[in-house]
Structure formats: C-alpha cells, structure tokens
Design a protein around this motif. Structure first.
Motif, PDB file in Angstrom:
ATOM      1  N   MET A  39       0.846  -1.184   0.000  1.00 59.48           N
ATOM      2  CA  MET A  39       0.000   0.000   0.000  1.00 59.48           C
ATOM      3  C   MET A  39       0.888   1.243   0.000  1.00 59.48           C
ATOM      4  SD  MET A  39      -3.176  -1.050   2.437  1.00 59.48           S
ATOM      5  CE  MET A  39      -4.143  -2.523   2.084  1.00 59.48           C
ATOM      6  N   PRO A  40       0.405   2.373  -0.520  1.00 64.64           N
ATOM      7  CA  PRO A  40       1.254   3.563  -0.696  1.00 64.64           C
ATOM      8  C   PRO A  40       1.961   4.035   0.570  1.00 64.64           C
ATOM      9  CG  PRO A  40      -0.808   3.832  -1.878  1.00 64.64           C
ATOM     10  CD  PRO A  40      -0.947   2.576  -1.073  1.00 64.64           C
ATOM     11  N   GLN A  41       1.363   3.828   1.725  1.00 66.88           N
ATOM     12  CA  GLN A  41       1.936   4.316   2.978  1.00 66.88           C
ATOM     13  C   GLN A  41       2.747   3.249   3.710  1.00 66.88           C
ATOM     14  OE1 GLN A  41      -1.134   3.588   2.300  1.00 66.88           O
ATOM     15  NE2 GLN A  41      -2.266   2.761   4.041  1.00 66.88           N
ATOM     16  N   CYS A  42       3.043   2.136   3.058  1.00 70.75           N
ATOM     17  CA  CYS A  42       3.722   1.020   3.724  1.00 70.75           C
ATOM     18  C   CYS A  42       5.086   1.434   4.277  1.00 70.75           C
ATOM     19  CB  CYS A  42       3.873  -0.153   2.753  1.00 70.75           C
ATOM     20  SG  CYS A  42       4.757  -1.566   3.450  1.00 70.75           S
ATOM     21  N   ILE A  43       5.968   1.925   3.427  1.00 75.05           N
ATOM     22  CA  ILE A  43       7.330   2.257   3.851  1.00 75.05           C
ATOM     23  C   ILE A  43       7.329   3.400   4.857  1.00 75.05           C
ATOM     24  CG2 ILE A  43       9.601   3.043   3.089  1.00 75.05           C
ATOM     25  CD1 ILE A  43       8.943   0.210   2.247  1.00 75.05           C
ATOM     26  N   SER A  44       6.588   4.455   4.571  1.00 77.16           N
ATOM     27  CA  SER A  44       6.594   5.628   5.457  1.00 77.16           C
ATOM     28  C   SER A  44       6.057   5.287   6.843  1.00 77.16           C
ATOM     29  CB  SER A  44       5.769   6.760   4.838  1.00 77.16           C
ATOM     30  OG  SER A  44       4.423   6.360   4.636  1.00 77.16           O
ATOM     31  N   SER A  45       5.051   4.432   6.914  1.00 82.55           N
ATOM     32  CA  SER A  45       4.465   4.063   8.210  1.00 82.55           C
ATOM     33  C   SER A  45       5.457   3.277   9.060  1.00 82.55           C
ATOM     34  CB  SER A  45       3.198   3.232   7.999  1.00 82.55           C
ATOM     35  OG  SER A  45       2.217   3.962   7.306  1.00 82.55           O
ATOM     36  N   LEU A  46       6.149   2.333   8.441  1.00 84.30           N
ATOM     37  CA  LEU A  46       7.111   1.521   9.186  1.00 84.30           C
ATOM     38  C   LEU A  46       8.326   2.341   9.605  1.00 84.30           C
ATOM     39  CD1 LEU A  46       6.909  -1.732   7.024  1.00 84.30           C
ATOM     40  CD2 LEU A  46       6.090  -1.463   9.372  1.00 84.30           C
ATOM     41  N   VAL A  47       8.798   3.224   8.717  1.00 85.67           N
ATOM     42  CA  VAL A  47       9.938   4.081   9.056  1.00 85.67           C
ATOM     43  C   VAL A  47       9.582   5.004  10.214  1.00 85.67           C
ATOM     44  CG1 VAL A  47      11.385   5.984   8.257  1.00 85.67           C
ATOM     45  CG2 VAL A  47      11.018   3.999   6.792  1.00 85.67           C
ATOM     46  N   SER A  48       8.411   5.624  10.145  1.00 81.84           N
ATOM     47  CA  SER A  48       7.974   6.528  11.208  1.00 81.84           C
ATOM     48  C   SER A  48       7.896   5.809  12.547  1.00 81.84           C
ATOM     49  CB  SER A  48       6.608   7.119  10.847  1.00 81.84           C
ATOM     50  OG  SER A  48       6.119   7.925  11.890  1.00 81.84           O
ATOM     51  N   CYS A  49       7.369   4.597  12.515  1.00 77.19           N
ATOM     52  CA  CYS A  49       7.257   3.788  13.727  1.00 77.19           C
ATOM     53  C   CYS A  49       8.630   3.538  14.344  1.00 77.19           C
ATOM     54  CB  CYS A  49       6.567   2.471  13.378  1.00 77.19           C
ATOM     55  SG  CYS A  49       6.617   1.219  14.657  1.00 77.19           S
ATOM     56  N   MET A  50       9.606   3.190  13.516  1.00 76.57           N
ATOM     57  CA  MET A  50      10.936   2.857  14.023  1.00 76.57           C
ATOM     58  C   MET A  50      11.731   4.098  14.416  1.00 76.57           C
ATOM     59  SD  MET A  50      11.901  -0.309  11.462  1.00 76.57           S
ATOM     60  CE  MET A  50      13.109  -1.066  12.535  1.00 76.57           C
TER      61      MET A  50
END
Length: 459
Positions: free
Chosen positions: A116-127
């Motif tokens: 999904m479009p927000q996959c990478i950004s969501s995981l990076v933000s979390c970490m």
C-alpha cells in the motif's frame, strides 16, 4: 554467472533515513507489474531498490526492464541482479540482496506481493519514534492469483488477532509456539544483520528462524495497520493445496522442525513440551486435512465418473471416515502413547545432536561437580546413559527401576521404595513424569534431582 545493472544518484552512506528495498523475483510475470506499480506509488522518497531475478523463464525480466527508467526516477539507487542460471535457493538470494543494501532500514519483498502507498513511510515513522525497535511489522490482506491492483477484494487479514507488543523471553516463548509474524510486512534496522548475521541458508524458510534468533534480545514491534497485500497463489510455498501440497508441506515441516530444534535448549521443560506438542499438532492436522480431503474427493470423482450407480454409497463412507478421524484425534489412550513415543524420539534426536557437535554428556557432570550419580529409570534412555558413562570418570553407584534386575549387570538395582544410597545427584530418564518423580524423590534425598532431557538441552 549473473548480470548486474546499477544506477546511482549520489553518496548514500550514513543516511539514517535511507530505506533499502529488496525485491526477489522468479517467474512472476503475472504479478510483477502490480508489484512494481505499488513500489512506485510509495509516499516515501528516500529509498534504494535491489531487484534479484533468479533466472526467470517467463517475461518477468522484460517487464522489470520496461520499468527501469521509472524506477531510476523514483529511487536514489537501483540495482538489478539477473542470474543466468536458476539457483532455487531463496535464502541465499535474500542474503545476496542484503549484502548489496546500503540503507539504514531494510525491507524485503516478493515479486507477487503488493504494498500500500503508505507502507514504507508508516514503518519508518514507527521505528524512528522508538530507537529500540529492531524489527517492525504490520498486518495485511491475503489475496489470490486473480487479484489486481485497484480492484475490490475480500478483506481477509493476514493476522486475525492483534499481537501483544512485548520484549525478550515472552516474545521468544510465544514465537516458539507459533510463527505469527507476516514476512512481507517486516522492516529491519539494517544493523540487525551486522549484529546477528544473515539468514541461515541451511533452513528452507529463513524468516521464522531469524525471528527466534533476535527476539530474545531485540524489540519486535507490531504496527496495527494493513500495509500489504500478500498473494497466496496456487503455486505459493505457503499454499498447501493443489498437486504439490505434500511436497510443500514436507518442506515447511522440515524447516520448522530444524528451527525449533535449534532453540529448544533455551526453554524450560514445560515450555519445551508445549512447543513440541503445538508443532506436531499443527502439522498433523494440516497433513491429515490434505491427505483426507484430497483422497476422498479424488476417489469420489472417479466413482461418480466410472460407477455412477454406487455414488450414493459415498455419504455413509464419508461419515465413517469422519468418525475414524474423530477417534484418532480424541482417543486419549492412543494419543498418550503417541506423545510418549514422540518424546522418546526427540530425546534421542537431541542426544545425537550433542554427539555430532563433539560434546559428551559427562561434561555436564564434571561442570556441576557430580562424581557419583544414581540413574532413575533403566529403559532405553537409562541403558544408553549407562553406556555413555563407561570409563568417563563418572561413577553410577545405583539404578532405580522396578523391572531392571534381570537386565542391568555390575550396577546395584533398587526399587523406588528402597533406601537410596548417598550420591551427588539422581538423573531421571523417565519420559513425561519428571515432576511427579522429582516430588517423590525429594522427600527421600537431599541431593539434586535432574532430568536427562534438561541435561541434553543444557550441554
């Protein structure tokens, strides 16, 4: 041999926002275009892409090449690794991709899955919000062969229940019972591979072993969002249906068995038993379903085709087979016997592992300072232990067994009710009844009472 194509926009070393995406492809021509489109639609910009094609025989490579310019525009660096000969080694290919990665974060992916479009950004933000997180993962949706990007789909989630975020031994113990982490959703801090090494190439399914390897010391965090579409295609290794179901099931069982055996030593006796029971129960049910339903449907089809006049006889036959299955699953007597034989097999398997590693059971006794021992239980395991300790410097001063007097020579044999001679420890070889035996012996002696199983896993 392999061909490597690389494009690079500049120096990316020491960039703590850079994400390396590793894409593994093999004969994904039906799905790779949707996969690449989903990668290009990511709302995160600072990324590099490493694509490894393991000598696909379809048009996968041609499709990737048509997207090369678009990928160059999207990513800081694009590396295309094309094998000229298929290796068939998924884990080795994953490791090759990781070796080429230069990012601060790493995200692996398969050519038939979709982000999904927000996959990478969501995981990076979390970490980034929690520097202690070594691995972040999320939920996702399971889709079939026919799913296309942008279409409506059945919302079956990868994880039906939300995992509890925890650290250390609690996560490790739960993972030993069941692998719940969906690999397509996972993002690593790249330095995890520097600290714990790459994937174990001797194990077919590499991810489960790696979760166990790092979970005892690192934080694994669940982000409660659906970020990927995981394609469970007919030929997928995780789809235990179709003509190759038995082969795939056998590979999965072998992989998980190797993984669990590797880490059983870190569990208590109680947790080991739960882990082993959960493992065999899961694969027993799965293999029984495959063999039962496949066999029944094939037979029913042939009967209907060639002997339609007796087709109705299959309904009572089906009821009889279901009854037989119920008896197998729920008959306490046979299940208890099966569990005991399984425990004996695993005990001797661990004993063999100890020997193959060049170690000896006597090392445990020397380390503990036990020179005179008593063996409780002189069946298969007791006899082997006695043989192992011949000329070892460890003296077996007695054996405790109700029926061993006609079997054992040169060692005094007593019954459990007789007085036990003074010793440094008592080793219990009986399978499945250690707690009861330990409680009984503790009332008679003051020395340690240890389980042979615990000794073998501790060495």
């Amino acid at each position: 041999m392999k061909n490597i194509m690389t494009s690079n926009k500049g120096d990316m070393m020491n960039d703590k926002t850079l994400v390396s995406m590793g894409l593994l492809v093999y004969n994904h021509e039906l799905y790779i275009e949707d996969c690449l489109k989903s990668i290009l639609q990511q709302d995160y910009s600072n990324m590099e892409l490493i694509v490894l094609d393991d000598a696909s025989t379809d048009k996968s490579r041609e499709i990737i090449n048509t997207y090369y310019e678009k990928l160059q525009q999207k990513f800081q660096k694009v590396v295309l690794i094309y094998h000229e000969k298929n290796t068939g080694k998924v884990t080795a290919n994953e490791n090759e991709i990781i070796k080429n990665a230069r990012g601060y974060f790493y995200k692996g992916f398969a050519g038939d899955d979709i982000m999904m479009p927000q996959c990478i950004s969501s995981l990076v933000s979390c970490m980034q919000n929690d520097p202690d997180i070594a691995v972040a993962y999320s939920n996702g949706y399971v889709v079939d062969d026919n799913f296309k990007l942008g279409e409506r789909f059945a919302r079956k989630k990868l994880l039906s229940q939300k995992p509890v975020n925890d650290v250390g031994e609690n996560v490790f113990r739960r993972l030993m019972l069941r692998d719940w982490i969906p690999a397509p959703t996972v993002m690593f801090r790249k330095n995890v591979f520097d600290k714990y090494g790459l994937y174990d190439e001797s194990i077919p399914y590499e991810d489960y072993e790696y979760w166990l390897r790092i979970s005892r010391k690192e934080k694994l965090y669940y982000l409660d969002r659906e970020l990927v579409f995981y394609r469970r295609a007919v030929d997928s290794m995780s789809n235990f249906r179709g003509k190759s179901a038995r082969k795939k099931l056998k590979t999965a069982m072998y992989s998980d068995q190797m993984t669990i055996q590797k880490y059983l030593r870190y569990l208590s006796r109680k947790d080991r038993k739960q882990t082993i029971t959960a493992f065999y129960s899961y694969y027993y049910r799965l293999s029984y379903d495959i063999n039962f339903y496949r066999g029944f449907l094939v037979t029913a089809y042939k009967c209907k085709k060639y002997n339609p006049e007796i087709c109705l006889d299959f309904w009572p036959m089906l009821l009889n087979m279901l009854l037989a299955r119920w008896l197998v699953n729920y008959s306490g007597k046979w299940k208890a016997m099966s569990d005991k034989h399984l425990a004996i097999m695993l005990l001797f398997n661990q004993w063999l592992i100890v020997r193959q590693s060049g170690k000896s059971i006597k090392e445990y006794f020397f380390r503990k300072g036990y020179q005179k021992i008593v063996i409780y239980g002189m069946s298969y395991a007791g006899e082997r232990l006695l043989d192992d300790l011949v000329d070892s410097g460890i003296e077996v001063i007695a054996a405790i067994d109700q029926k061993a007097k006609d079997i054992i020579e040169n060692v005094p044999v007593i019954t459990p009710d007789e007085e036990i001679p003074a010793c440094d420890c008592i080793v219990v070889t009986a399978i499945g009844f250690f707690d009861e035996i330990e409680e009984f012996l503790s009332k008679k002696v003051s020395c340690p009472v240890v389980s042979l199983e615990d000794i073998l896993y501790e060495i």
